[in-house]
Enzyme design. Structure first.
Site, PDB file in Angstrom:
ATOM      1  N   SER A   1       0.832  -1.362  -0.047  1.00 32.15           N
ATOM      2  CA  SER A   1       0.102  -0.039   0.156  1.00 32.15           C
ATOM      3  C   SER A   1       0.806   1.274   0.020  1.00 32.15           C
ATOM      4  O   SER A   1       1.688   1.629  -0.983  1.00 32.15           O
ATOM      5  CB  SER A   1      -0.930  -0.026   1.143  1.00 32.15           C
ATOM      6  OG  SER A   1      -2.085   0.778   1.132  1.00 32.15           O
TER       7      SER A   1
ATOM      8  N   ASP B   1     -10.281  -4.761  -3.918  1.00 32.12           N
ATOM      9  CA  ASP B   1      -9.466  -3.648  -3.221  1.00 32.12           C
ATOM     10  C   ASP B   1     -10.301  -2.644  -3.186  1.00 32.12           C
ATOM     11  O   ASP B   1     -10.643  -1.808  -4.289  1.00 32.12           O
ATOM     12  CB  ASP B   1      -8.309  -3.394  -3.521  1.00 32.12           C
ATOM     13  CG  ASP B   1      -7.299  -2.550  -2.543  1.00 32.12           C
ATOM     14  OD1 ASP B   1      -7.855  -1.989  -1.779  1.00 32.12           O
ATOM     15  OD2 ASP B   1      -6.206  -2.929  -2.420  1.00 32.12           O
TER      16      ASP B   1
ATOM     17  N   HIS C   1      -7.987  -5.500   0.429  1.00 28.54           N
ATOM     18  CA  HIS C   1      -6.564  -4.589   0.566  1.00 28.54           C
ATOM     19  C   HIS C   1      -6.114  -5.622   1.791  1.00 28.54           C
ATOM     20  O   HIS C   1      -5.836  -5.332   2.933  1.00 28.54           O
ATOM     21  CB  HIS C   1      -6.983  -3.456   1.156  1.00 28.54           C
ATOM     22  CG  HIS C   1      -5.780  -2.399   1.073  1.00 28.54           C
ATOM     23  ND1 HIS C   1      -5.392  -2.248  -0.222  1.00 28.54           N
ATOM     24  CD2 HIS C   1      -5.182  -1.793   2.171  1.00 28.54           C
ATOM     25  CE1 HIS C   1      -4.464  -1.182   0.236  1.00 28.54           C
ATOM     26  NE2 HIS C   1      -4.159  -0.993   1.447  1.00 28.54           N
TER      27      HIS C   1
END
Length: 221
Positions: free
Chosen positions: A115, A169, A200
């Site tokens: 991320s 996600d 995610h």
């Protein structure tokens, strides 16, 4: 120097993997992945999981948390706070230099990030004057927009890149990951891009694929 959580698979590791966590997490977040990732035939590895600094995050109503940079907008080209991102890239440089001081050459250093951490390693990758052994970018996107083409080095084109993304996600939509992959390929980077039926997060199949990709890196040195 950032504080880190470290794990070594042998007393004298020959490789280093520096792994950056996501927004609001810390260096402990990915440490548990090591036993599931490491394979018996691999060389000795030092895994380095740094803690991001604490800072206010605009899209989270200014809440203070561990973050590699402020997120100021949901638009991809304006999403990342440039100053904070460049500071984190400098922090990553310091971690790389420490590994070199500990006897690990750049050709045996892997950079990984999830991320926000993945955005840092992707941006850093394009600006490396001397290539590292490879980059892993998970559930993430490429920041800096058009500046990447202006600031990219020739060495960046030789760095192997593994990217993975969850199809469902909702934090970093897969479209951002695909757009980033296309940008990187247009810049001349060789990208291995995989998607998984997840949100995610990270899944076992993804860990398996990362392990396969790492095995390729280790076999070439």
């Amino acid at each position: 120097m950032l504080q880190t959580v470290e794990q070594s698979t042998t007393k004298f590791p020959a490789w280093s993997v520096i792994w950056l966590h996501g927004l609001g997490a810390d260096g402990n977040d990915f440490a548990p992945i090591v036993p599931n990732l490491v394979r018996p035939d691999w060389p000795g590895i030092r895994f380095v999981f740094p803690h991001a600094p604490k800072r206010a995050v605009t899209i989270n109503n200014g809440a203070v948390m561990r973050a590699w940079y402020d997120i100021v907008s949901l638009e991809i080209d304006k999403r990342a706070d440039e100053l904070g991102l460049r500071e984190s890239m400098a922090d990553l440089d310091a971690l790389i230099n420490r590994e070199r001081d500990r006897g690990i050459p750049l050709t045996r250093i892997i950079l990984a990030g999830f991320s926000q951490g993945g955005a840092v390693v992707l941006a850093h990758m394009l600006r490396q004057k001397i290539a590292v052994a490879g980059v892993i970018a998970l559930s993430t996107y490429l920041p800096f927009g058009s500046k990447n083409a202006e600031e990219m080095t020739e060495a960046a084109k030789s760095i192997p890149l593994f990217m993975a993304h969850g199809k469902f996600d909702q934090v970093v939509p897969m479209g951002l990951g695909e757009h980033s992959r296309q940008q990187l390929q247009q810049l001349g980077v060789t990208v291995q891009f995989k998607t998984y039926p997840m949100q995610h997060n990270v899944c076992p199949e993804e860990i398996q694929a990362i392990g396969d990709w790492l095995s390729e890196r280790f076999s070439q040195k």
